[in-house]
Design an enzyme around this catalytic site. Structure first.
Site, PDB file in Angstrom:
ATOM      1  N   ILE A 171     -28.330  58.096   9.865  1.00 31.66           N
ATOM      2  CA  ILE A 171     -27.546  58.556  11.008  1.00 31.66           C
ATOM      3  C   ILE A 171     -26.065  58.459  10.651  1.00 31.66           C
ATOM      4  O   ILE A 171     -25.587  57.402  10.233  1.00 31.66           O
ATOM      5  CB  ILE A 171     -27.833  57.698  12.256  1.00 31.66           C
ATOM      6  N   GLU A 213     -29.814  51.969  10.277  1.00 28.32           N
ATOM      7  CA  GLU A 213     -29.971  53.349  10.732  1.00 28.32           C
ATOM      8  C   GLU A 213     -30.607  54.226   9.659  1.00 28.32           C
ATOM      9  O   GLU A 213     -30.517  55.459   9.702  1.00 28.32           O
ATOM     10  CB  GLU A 213     -28.624  53.932  11.153  1.00 28.32           C
TER      11      GLU A 213
END
Length: 292
Positions: A171, A213
């Protein structure tokens, strides 16, 4: 008279036991059992005695029983095994069975078996094992599950040349979300992000949260092109989806296909390099061929 009384007493005691108890002769035909066994298989004593497993159960079940009977008689000692069994009433159970040789008629050796229904315990063990392979926050598979899966896929590839691709996902600028909205909101974004990916992959795609992430998809696609199309689809879906009120994110993705001689480390290094290029090249990109 005393022998008859002893025999009746023994039968009564055996019938009080919840475990499944049965006896077979040297030809694998039933010569006795307790009430629990009759109830479990839905037969009467008259329907059972003198019959073998192939006359009472489906072929696959009977074959299972016969195999373990033969092994026990060949070894001449107690033998234990655990297995899923489907009985005539379609009840599927997980049984712990112990079989021992016993002498009947003074000279012949048959089979004495005791089976215990441990279905609830086995299901609890399976659930516990599944939980150890899930990421606690997002409930997708974790790094441990990833390590097991990639080793399995590499073994299959080495033997049968069955291709697969690895898609590494990160991300973009996730730290900004934590800094601006707090870690609780960041965790919610991660949960919603993982759910969004799970919703949009195929049965042949396996999603894992590697840490933070970072996510990985092991795609059992026939070609690398399929994996590229999937990655691009996910990139666009994520970019146009609010993961939380007024919070959108983008993702960078690297893709590579398995090659001969690959190990978990070698394929991970290649895909990490491609992911790094996607991040360095402006983010919100899919990179599947190194430009360097």
């Amino acid at each position: 008279m005393k022998q008859i009384e002893s025999s009746l007493l023994l039968s009564s005691v055996i019938d009080l036991i919840d475990d499944l108890i049965f006896y077979k002769d040297k030809h694998f035909k039933y010569i006795g059992c307790n009430a629990a066994f009759l109830s479990f298989i839905g037969k009467t004593s008259a329907e059972l005695l003198g019959k073998d497993d192939f006359e009472l159960f489906e072929h696959n079940v009977a074959s299972q029983f016969r195999k373990h009977d033969k092994l026990m008689l060949a070894e001449g000692k107690i033998r234990s095994n655990e297995e899923w069994v489907t009985y005539p009433n379609n009840k599927k159970v997980y049984l712990l069975t112990k079989k021992i040789p016993f002498v009947y008629d003074g000279i012949n050796t048959g089979i004495l078996g005791i089976s215990r229904d441990i279905t609830l315990l086995e299901k609890a063990n399976q659930k516990l094992q599944e939980q150890t392979l899930l990421d606690e926050l997002t409930q997708v598979k974790n790094r441990k599950a990833y390590n097991l899966k990639i080793k399995s896929l590499l073994a299959v590839y080495e033997r049968y040349q069955t291709p697969f691709s690895i898609i590494s996902i990160d991300i973009d600028d996730f730290k900004d979300i934590n800094d601006s909205f707090g870690h609780d909101m960041g965790d919610t974004v991660l949960r919603n992000f993982a759910a969004l990916l799970e919703k949009n992959i195929r049965e042949t795609d396996h999603l894992f949260r590697i840490g933070g992430e970072e996510f990985v998809i092991l795609s059992e696609s026939k070609t690398k092109v399929d994996a590229i199309q999937l990655a691009e689809k996910l990139r666009q879906i994520v970019a146009f989806t609010e993961l939380l009120s007024e919070i959108k994110v983008t993702i960078s993705l690297g893709i590579c296909e398995v090659s001969f001689g690959d190990s978990p480390n070698s394929i991970a290094k290649r895909v990490d390099k491609l992911l790094y290029e996607a991040k360095s090249d402006g983010k919100n990109k899919v990179i599947y061929h190194s430009k360097k």
